[in-house]
Design a protein around this motif. Sequence first.
Motif, PDB file in Angstrom:
ATOM      1  N   ARG A   4      -4.897  10.306   2.223  1.00 46.10           N
ATOM      2  CA  ARG A   4      -4.188  10.548   1.417  1.00 46.10           C
ATOM      3  C   ARG A   4      -2.654  10.384   1.955  1.00 46.10           C
ATOM      4  N   ARG A   6      -0.281   8.414   3.462  1.00 50.18           N
ATOM      5  CA  ARG A   6       0.331   6.899   3.958  1.00 50.18           C
ATOM      6  C   ARG A   6       1.705   7.222   4.034  1.00 50.18           C
ATOM      7  N   VAL A  70       6.577   5.015  -4.186  1.00 46.71           N
ATOM      8  CA  VAL A  70       6.127   6.280  -3.703  1.00 46.71           C
ATOM      9  C   VAL A  70       6.001   7.275  -4.788  1.00 46.71           C
ATOM     10  N   ASP A  72       3.907   8.308  -7.480  1.00 47.48           N
ATOM     11  CA  ASP A  72       2.294   9.049  -6.894  1.00 47.48           C
ATOM     12  C   ASP A  72       2.015  10.096  -6.475  1.00 47.48           C
ATOM     13  N   CYS A  73       2.910  10.225  -5.335  1.00 46.47           N
ATOM     14  CA  CYS A  73       3.057  11.149  -4.100  1.00 46.47           C
ATOM     15  C   CYS A  73       3.618  12.283  -4.811  1.00 46.47           C
ATOM     16  N   VAL A  76       6.877  13.406  -0.167  1.00 45.14           N
ATOM     17  CA  VAL A  76       7.949  12.524   0.504  1.00 45.14           C
ATOM     18  C   VAL A  76       8.913  12.443   1.782  1.00 45.14           C
ATOM     19  N   ALA A 105      -1.814  17.325   0.943  1.00 45.88           N
ATOM     20  CA  ALA A 105      -2.290  15.569   0.718  1.00 45.88           C
ATOM     21  C   ALA A 105      -3.801  16.337   0.180  1.00 45.88           C
ATOM     22  N   PRO A 109      -1.170  11.936  -3.080  1.00 47.42           N
ATOM     23  CA  PRO A 109      -0.820  11.513  -1.814  1.00 47.42           C
ATOM     24  C   PRO A 109      -0.242  12.489  -1.088  1.00 47.42           C
ATOM     25  N   VAL A 110       0.248  11.363   0.011  1.00 44.98           N
ATOM     26  CA  VAL A 110       1.847  11.913   0.395  1.00 44.98           C
ATOM     27  C   VAL A 110       1.975  10.665   1.242  1.00 44.98           C
ATOM     28  N   ALA A 111       3.640  10.667   1.482  1.00 44.37           N
ATOM     29  CA  ALA A 111       4.325   9.616   1.615  1.00 44.37           C
ATOM     30  C   ALA A 111       5.095   9.794   3.270  1.00 44.37           C
ATOM     31  N   THR A 181       4.181  14.420  -8.924  1.00 44.62           N
ATOM     32  CA  THR A 181       4.052  13.222  -8.785  1.00 44.62           C
ATOM     33  C   THR A 181       5.649  13.328  -8.217  1.00 44.62           C
ATOM     34  N   ARG A 182       6.266  12.350  -7.412  1.00 42.08           N
ATOM     35  CA  ARG A 182       7.945  11.674  -7.271  1.00 42.08           C
ATOM     36  C   ARG A 182       8.170  11.169  -8.760  1.00 42.08           C
TER      37      ARG A 182
END
Length: 246
Positions: A4, A6, A70, A72-73, A76, A105, A109-111, A181-182
Motif C-alpha cells: 500500500r 506508493r 495521490v 486516494d492516499c 502523502v 498503510a 494507500p500512502v505515498a 484520503t487527499r
Amino acid sequence: MLPRIRIVLVQTFHPGNIGAAARAMKTMGLAELVLVNPRAFPDDEATRLAAGAGDVVANARVVASLDEAVSDCVQVIGASARLRSLPLPHFSEPDAMADSALQNAQSAPVALVFGRERSGLTAEEIRCCTHQVSIPANPDYGILNLSQAVQILAYELHRAWRTRHQSSFIYQTPGEATPPTREQFSHFQRHLHDVMQKSGFLSQPHARTEEQLQALFTRAEPSRKELSMLRGLLSALHPDASSDRS
C-alpha cells in the motif's frame, strides 16, 4: 502494508533515475511506482538501470499531475532537503516517517513523493502533501541523487516493516481513526473556502488566512470521522455553501 506504499516521482528528467529508483524500491519490497509528467518514459535507459527490477518499471503508472497520483492516499509524505513556508508536520528522522507511514498503510494507500533532480518539489506540490521528511546529511554537502534518496527512505520503510512483522503484537487502527484520503481532504478545503467567502470572512487584509487555516487542519491530521463532523458544522453555519459530501 508495503504493497500500500506508493513511490511517486515528479517530473523526472533523466530516465535512468527512474530505473535506479525502481531497483532501490524492489530491493526493499516496494512495487508501486507512479510517475508525474516524466521527461522521457518509456525509455531504454530506465529499463537498463532497473537491472532486475524491470517489472517495477514496466508496471509504472504515468499521470498528469501530483493530485492525480495521490488523490486516494491518506498520507502523502514529501521528501525535501529544506523546510518550506507551509508549516506541515515534519519528520526530521526517516525512521519516524517509516513508522507513521506503515501505521497508516494498514488501512489505505500512502505515498512517498520525490521531486525533480535539481529543484525538488515546488511549494504548490508541497501543499498536496500531509507531511515532509528530510534525510539528515552533511550540512556542507547534503546532496543526494534521486535514487539514493529513494533507497534510504525505502530501507527505513522495510526496516520498520520487518520490526512489525517479527512482532507477535500487531496494532489494529480503529475504523474511526482512519485518515481521510487527499481527495476527501480537498473537498473539505473547498467547503471551508466557500463558507469563508460567503460569510465575508475572507477579505484583502486576510490574504494568507485561508492558507494558514488549511495548514492548521493539515497539521491536526483529522480522521475521516472528525473531518465529516467539521463539514457538518460548516453546512450548519452556511447551508448554501458547498455541500458535496464526497
